[in-house]
Scaffold this active site. Structure first.
Site: not given
Ligand code: DMJ
Length: 913
Positions: A146, A293, A387, A405, A491
């Site tokens: 994160e 993912d 979720e 997303e 991401t």
């Molecule tokens: C984000 O922090 C990023 O996209 C991460 O890769 C996974 N998803 C969260 C938001 O849902």
């Protein structure tokens, strides 16, 4: 335009990719699709697009403004209580809190969004605040993943756009790479996490003390998720290339190399979690959602940003496996890495909604359209993507933390197809956010999409990603002050310039393993799909893919049916599914005996059966519980915007069967409601607030009912308790007949209760709605500038118990006499807060076929489906409790009998790995 390396579009000569297409749409293999789309949904006018763009700007201001006003410098805004979330000052939410490092997370995550949304002045101010206020040396344990995607990515995105603006000559003229220096400092702080023999990083690190020191309070973890270890390369490579310090890119490459080495060789899939010391897969299930993912995302994007062919080779290998095993259009279902034909779950998680966007980047539009459409149908049913949801589209986990997303995929699909349908999808997302998530202090996550209740949470990714993608969806080129096509999205939707591909690239080939240079790449796609194939002379191509899926959610079939059908059609007997098992059926018992013993197919069936039994068992337990309820504050200035998650009662008016109850609130005296009220005039015709404790819930209910209350809210006496951190429960009766209790009773944890108590202190008259599902806010509600008078409220239809019917749902309860000596003598039972299986009775009966039907692409159920459906309906309808009992009872003994088989199966897995 960048000079990035690698082979992209432009077959047959492996020429440089037209990178201007790469980043903006992140669709490196797509022509600008506005030229492709020519008909279908009605085009949206420029005025309408601008109107929606302005709406997005206004919404961003509401979210960002409230964060800055009420939360900054805290990491996040708590939008229900209008304050900042400071780690350590709020009850711990577990892993979710590992994103919070006391480094003004939301501000950093928002930096480049400000520039995309053309708020340059605000960006300049925000950068100054980051430089002035943010400390990266806090004694706090944070998630490496994160911190990388949100903070390092945020600083790098901010730096990328700061230097762009500086070069333009108007803003940021004072800027001297300060954000980059902070990013470098943070990069060095994260490096100790990589001190493992595998090169996979520890999942957590102490920002001040690292990993090893005793003060670090971390470093004992053995496992990490694949995405956690495999989502570093974009930020780390950018950091290396911006600064010339090669170590970051080297470390990120090494982690990726290790994951590639460890892929399951026959399926080419990776598991969800891996041991960072041994490299053994800890969780061997594999999908494209939670835990994996962005590992896939970063392989493809690393190729785009760094031009290194090996990343594309790896991505294509994995993609081939995903499409072979996980993709079961329109579903994406987790499977076992070593038995990829075996589904590992019967539900999907919301994180996989990014995948259609990645498929656009890959150039595989058809499945992207299909999955996106399926997800959109789920959203249309629940307003947001829960979720997790089952393969027959029931809610599995009911929360929705405003994840971006789906908006991300919508944006990329629009860029790829130019189909205005996706603009309409975006419009729906905007409407739902404003209607259901907007609260006076920002936007609140959904605690339960079924009740519409909120959670006191607004994650930083909501500002980093959601507003960026929604704004870009409606923006024309001239609405953005720079060329977005020169950048790639991380991401977390942070922008990194494509010119990095040619900067400081000396290390780019250093750590490549010899193995993948030897791979036979004849099957790899090096060129882009032909748009004639993607859109075969048919302007309605995208629409024709979506059309058969329009009813997929409403007419869904039993889960896993597709593969069962396949084996049935091929002549084989369909395997025994847990939901069909009857202990009294000798044939079933015979099949059970065989499972795990005869052949590997039987063993697969056995493993699946066991998993299904376990799932079914926990689902059934939850189905016997009542779903949560909602307390909605409808008076000024809330106007229905704040919806609190409430626990139901097993006695009193069943709100799922009756219209909601509406009324002003009043505290009862005594506050615990354990004796006759001394202030009946104050609670008469109102909803009484009572404190938990000292006597049974039912006793409280009787006392307030006798005083004339039309409903009751029990507020937890455990200070600080909240539905964010504690499992909700339902209030059970006192073991006696509770038919005499006619009013509705709900339970609020202390934090949610104080939102009402604070509102009383501030506004004196507070009106609420007790219901099973939040009532849609209508403009009328918001136009009520003043709360109506007490008498008015009693005269309103909702001011009384709303239904003439006084039936009370009797739930079989166990007496809990011994509890009565406790300070909390009430009888409790866990409420279903997160499993969709517990639909309210009205939902269960309104469409009895809903949960059992499935549909083929023509929207019809097959004979087999109907047989299964009939069977399961008959069992459930006749007497649910009896049928549960019949099924649930044998699980323990069956599992015990199977222990040996499970061990054998596990050995088999080990051998194969
Ligand atoms: C984000 O922090 C990023 O996209 C991460 O890769 C996974 N998803 C969260 C938001 O849902």
């Amino acid at each position: 335009m960048s000079e990035a390396g690698g082979r992209g579009c432009g077959s047959p000569v492996p020429q440089r990719a037209p990178w201007s297409l790469v980043a903006a749409t992140a669709a490196f293999c797509l022509v600008s699709a506005t030229s492709v789309w020519t008909a279908g949904a009605e085009p949206m006018s420029r005025e309408e697009k601008q109107k929606l763009g302005s709406q997005v700007l206004e919404m961003f201001d509401h979210a960002y403004g409230n964060y800055m006003e009420h939360a900054y410098p805290a990491d996040e805004l708590m939008p229900l209580t209008c304050r900042g979330r400071v780690r350590g000052q709020e009850p711990s939410r577990g892993d979710v809190d590992d994103a919070l490092g006391k480094f003004s997370l939301t501000l950093i995550d928002s930096l480049d969004t400000l520039v995309v949304l053309n708020k340059t002045k605000e960006f300049e101010d925000a950068v100054r605040k980051v430089l002035r206020d943010v400390n990266l040396d806090n004694d706090v344990v944070v998630s490496v993943f994160e911190t990388n995607i949100r903070v390092l990515g945020g600083l790098l995105g901010g730096h990328s756009l700061a230097i762009m603006l500086k070069e333009k000559g108007e803003y940021m003229q004072w800027y001297n790479d300060e954000l980059l220096q902070m990013a470098k400092q943070l990069g060095y702080k994260l490096l100790p996490a990589f001190n493992t023999t595998s090169g996979l990083p520890y999942p957590r690190i102490n920002l001040k003390f690292g990993i090893r020191k005793p003060e670090a309070r971390t470093g004992t973890e053995t496992d990490t998720c694949t995405a956690c270890a495999g989502t570093l390369i974009l930020e780390f490579a950018a950091l290396s290339r911006f600064t010339g310090a090669t170590i970051f890119e080297e470390y990120a490459r090494k982690a990726l190399d290790f994951l590639w080495e460890k892929r399951q060789r026959s399926s080419n899939l990776v598991g969800v979690t891996i041991n960072i010391h041994t490299g053994d897969w800890v969780r061997k299930d594999s999908g494209v959602g939670a835990g994996i993912d962005s590992y896939y995302e970063y392989l493809l994007k690393a190729y785009v940003l760094l031009g290194d062919d090996s990343f594309l080779e790896r991505f294509n290998t994995h993609y081939d496996a995903i499409m072979r095993y996980i993709s079961q259009p329109p579903l994406l279902l987790d499977v076992h890495i070593h038995k990829p034909m075996l589904n590992a779950r019967t539900w999907m998680d919301a994180l996989l909604a990014f995948f259609p966007g990645l498929q656009v980047l890959k150039g595989d539009i058809r499945p992207a359209i299909e999955t996106h459409e399926m997800l959109y149908q789920v959203i249309k049913k629940h307003n947001f993507l829960p979720e997790a949801f089952t393969t027959d589209f029931r809610v599995h986990w009911a929360q929705h933390p405003l994840r971006p997303e789906f908006a991300e995929s919508t944006y990329f699909l629009y860029k790829a197809t130019g189909d205005p349908y996706y603009l309409e999808v975006g419009k729906t997302l905007i409407e739902n956010l404003n209607k259901y998530a907007r609260v006076p202090c920002g936007f609140a996550a959904m605690k339960d999409v079924r009740t519409g209740s909120h959670e006191d949470r607004m994650d930083s990714f909501f500002l980093a990603e959601m507003f960026k993608y929604l704004y870009l969806l409606f923006a024309d080129k001239e609405d953005i002050i720079f060329d977005i096509e020169d950048y790639i999205f991380t991401t977390e939707a942070h922008l990194l310039p494509l010119w990095l591909s040619t900067t400081n690239q000396s290390i780019s080939k250093k750590n490549t393993t010899s193995e993948y240079t030897e791979l036979d790449d004849s099957n790899f796609d090096w060129t882009c799909p032909n748009t004639q194939i993607l859109f075969p002379n048919d302007p309605l191509y995208a629409q024709s893919i979506r059309e058969p899926l329009k009813n997929v959610v409403d007419k869904s079939c039993p889960r896993g049916i597709i593969r069962v059908e396949e084996s049935f059609r091929s002549g084989a007997k369909p395997p025994l599914r847990a939901r069909d098992f009857m202990a009294t059926n000798p044939e079933h018992l015979e099949i059970l005996k065989k499972m795990g013993a005869a052949s590997s197919i039987d063993a697969e069936d056995g493993l699946r059966f066991m998993q299904e039994m376990i799932e079914l068992s926990s689902q059934q337990q939850k189905e016997q519980q009542l779903p949560p309820r909602a307390v909605q504050i409808v008076s000024h200035p809330f106007f229905g915007r704040v919806v609190l998650t409430a626990g139901p009662a097993q006695f009193g008016l069943d709100l799922s069967k009756h219209k909601e109850t509406r009324g002003f609130v009043a505290s009862s005296k005594p506050y615990n409601g354990c004796s006759e009220l001394t202030n009946p005039e104050a609670v008469m015709g109102k909803i009484a607030l009572i404190q938990r404790g000292q006597c049974m819930f039912a006793e409280k209910a009787r006392n307030i009912q006798n005083a004339g209350a039309i409903g009751g809210i029990v507020i937890d006496d455990n200070e600080g308790s909240s539905s964010d951190t504690a499992p909700l429960f339902q209030m059970a009766g006192d073991g006696k007949d509770t038919d005499d209790i006619k009013i509705p009773m709900l339970f609020l944890f202390s934090k949610e209760g104080s939102i009402i108590l604070d509102a009383i202190r501030e506004y004196e008259e507070v009106e609420v709605l007790l219901s099973d599902k939040a009532k849609d806010r209508d403009p009328e509600m918001e136009n009520e500038e003043q709360p109506s008078s007490e008498n008015d409220s009693q005269n309103q239809s909702g001011g009384q118990i709303s239904s003439s019917s006084q039936e009370v749902d009797l739930v079989d309860q166990e007496s809990s006499e011994e509890n009565s000596l406790d300070s909390h003598p009430e009888s409790l039972s866990p409420a279903d807060t997160d499993n969709a299986a517990s639909l309210s009775p009205s939902e269960q009966t309104s469409n009895p076929t809903e949960n059992h039907e499935t549909t083929n692409l023509n929207g019809e159920c097959t004979d087999l489906d109907n047989q299964l459906q009939e069977q399961s309906e008959t069992e459930e309808d006749s007497n649910p409790n009896v049928s549960w009992g019949k099924k649930v009872q044998p699980i323990d003994s069956i599992l015990a009998d199977w222990n040996e088989d499970i061990e054998a199966f596990e050995m088999m897995e080990k051998d194969e790995l």
